[in-house]
Design an enzyme around this catalytic site. Structure first.
Site, short mmCIF file in Angstrom:
data_model
loop_
_atom_site.label_atom_id
_atom_site.label_comp_id
_atom_site.label_asym_id
_atom_site.label_seq_id
_atom_site.Cartn_x
_atom_site.Cartn_y
_atom_site.Cartn_z
CG ASP A 196 6.71 3.68 -2.56
OD1 ASP A 196 7.03 3.52 -1.36
OD2 ASP A 196 5.56 3.50 -2.97
CE LYS A 200 4.32 1.11 -1.28
NZ LYS A 200 3.60 2.33 -1.65
N GLY A 297 -1.84 6.86 3.48
CA GLY A 297 -2.64 7.67 4.40
C GLY A 297 -2.57 7.12 5.81
N1 HSE Z 1 4.64 7.26 -0.85
C1 HSE Z 1 3.80 6.10 -0.79
C2 HSE Z 1 2.68 6.26 -1.82
C3 HSE Z 1 3.24 5.95 0.60
O1 HSE Z 1 2.48 7.37 -2.33
O2 HSE Z 1 2.03 5.28 -2.12
C4 HSE Z 1 2.60 4.62 0.86
O3 HSE Z 1 3.52 3.58 0.80
#
Ligand code: HSE
Length: 401
Positions: A196, A200, A297
């Site tokens: 993740d 990003k 959130g």
């Molecule tokens: N799974 C992601 C986090 C959600 O914990 O940041 C937000 O992108």
């Protein structure tokens, strides 16, 4: 009247409807026209929900509705979300999304498609949840050469590392608790393995560079090897362990990586705890600026989606340009970058470690079954070679800033 629709009535989707409807007066005033959520696409029914009557199951109901001009895509994933986003853009409807997986994989293609159809593809919510970061990088920090972007961009892992630091708890126990509290997904792989965060930073680096940085090309290590013992050593070193997503650019070199780092309290990211995110941007004129806030959130992420909706509503019938081309940038091999490393090896392999690594200082917290030390500055290549020679003797290592 601006008519919007939402694809996916999950956490962020329902938050998006809530933000548009509950803040309707202020949002309509900012747009200069009234805004409404006309339809919500989801496979499920929502009996008893306030907006139950707006739920539709067929995407074509929305695509074929000429009144709907803006879509909020909060479905996630790269299957139906990709297909429906393309359908919406081809129909001239702007799409605002929180879907970092889709943006990282198909961002430039969808921006180009939006351009062809005089609409926009916006993705502020895909990085840093509610923190404004895409728009500042695109529109505000434009006088600078951006030298680096470095951040804590995953709320789940930051929550877990904070818990481990404060409570001395083990990784597995904290993960179970995070799942029970709804902070971690039932399948936490994307978060804990760093995927993740990798997506990003790929999005941020692509925006900074104006070309595509493939997330799969970014060397990535997650937090699964971090233990309660590592936290004890971190405290001894007066540091905290944080999962950093970084992009650096200098002298035609472009490095990107995701990995746990040991930070001193002089780094502003040191104090970013719990589910909060922060992104530090360094410009050649600006110096350092940091963007801090709720990185995940329901309402925080929805707020960023709706911020994009407002921008699209003010630019209906026009394409909002985004400088991100599909040309792929080759990243510089990490092996030439240099830093110190904190290393733990089995006590029986201490003499081997002393020969293989340039040791700056030993770190002792009372675990006599292991030998732990901080190296002098060394290249990633030299570290990798020494690590491979250590073999099973290596217990863990963490990079240092
Ligand atoms: N799974 C992601 C986090 C959600 O914990 O940041 C937000 O992108």
């Amino acid at each position: 009247m601006i008519e919007a629709a939402v694809f996916g009535y999950g956490t962020v989707g329902s938050g998006t409807v809530e933000v548009i409807m509950d803040n309707n007066d202020v949002i309509s005033k900012r747009i200069g026209d009234k805004i409404n959520v006309k339809a919500i696409l989801d496979l499920r029914d929502f009996p008893g929900d306030k907006y139950e009557s707006r739920v539709v199951h067929d995407v074509n109901v929305i695509i074929d509705d000429p009144e709907i001009s803006i879509i909020c895509e909060t479905m996630g994933g790269v299957g139906a979300a990709y297909k429906f986003t393309k359908m919406a853009l081809e129909a001239g409807k702007s799409v605002c999304t929180s879907n970092k997986e889709l943006v990282a994989l198909h961002g430039p293609e969808l921006i180009e498609l939006a351009k062809e159809h005089n609409c926009s593809y916006k993705f502020e919510a895909s990085v840093g949840g509610g923190i404004p970061i895409i728009r500042p990088l695109e529109n505000a920090l434009t006088a600078d050469v951006i030298l680096s972007v470095c951040g804590i961009v995953n709320g789940t892992t930051n929550y877990m590392l904070t818990k481990m630091d404060k409570e001395g708890a083990e990784f597995d126990d904290v993960l179970k608790e995070a799942q029970a509290n709804g902070y971690a997904e039932a399948d936490p792989t994307a978060d804990i393995e760093g995927h993740d965060a990798r997506r990003k930073i790929a999005i941020l680096a692509s925006i900074v560079f104006g070309k595509t940085i493939n997330s799969e090309d970014i060397p990535t290590e997650g937090i699964t090897k971090i233990s309660a013992r590592d936290m004890k050593y971190a405290k001894q070193l007066s540091r905290k362990i944080k999962l950093l997503a970084r992009y650096e650019s200098s002298d035609n070199k472009r490095y990107a990586m995701v990995a746990p780092f040991l930070l001193t309290n002089e780094d502003p990211l040191y104090s970013v705890d719990d589910v909060f995110n922060a992104i530090k941007v360094t410009g050649n004129m600006l110096g350092e600026a940091m963007f801090y806030g709720r990185g995940a959130g329901k309402l925080a992420t929805a707020s960023a989606v709706v911020g994009d909706v407002v921008e699209c509503a003010k630019n209906l019938g026009k394409h909002i340009p985004c400088d991100w081309s599909s040309e792929v940038v080759t990243l510089t091999d990490m092996e030439s970058s240099e830093r110190k490393f904190f290393v733990r090896v089995g006590a029986e392999t201490a003499s081997e470690a002393k020969e293989l690594f340039p040791i700056e200082e030993e770190v002792k917290v009372g675990f006599y079954d292991e030998f732990s030390f901080v190296t002098k500055v060394m290249t990633e290549k030299a570290f990798k070679e020494a690590k491979e020679k250590m073999g099973a003797g290596m217990i863990n290592y963490i990079r240092m800033e």
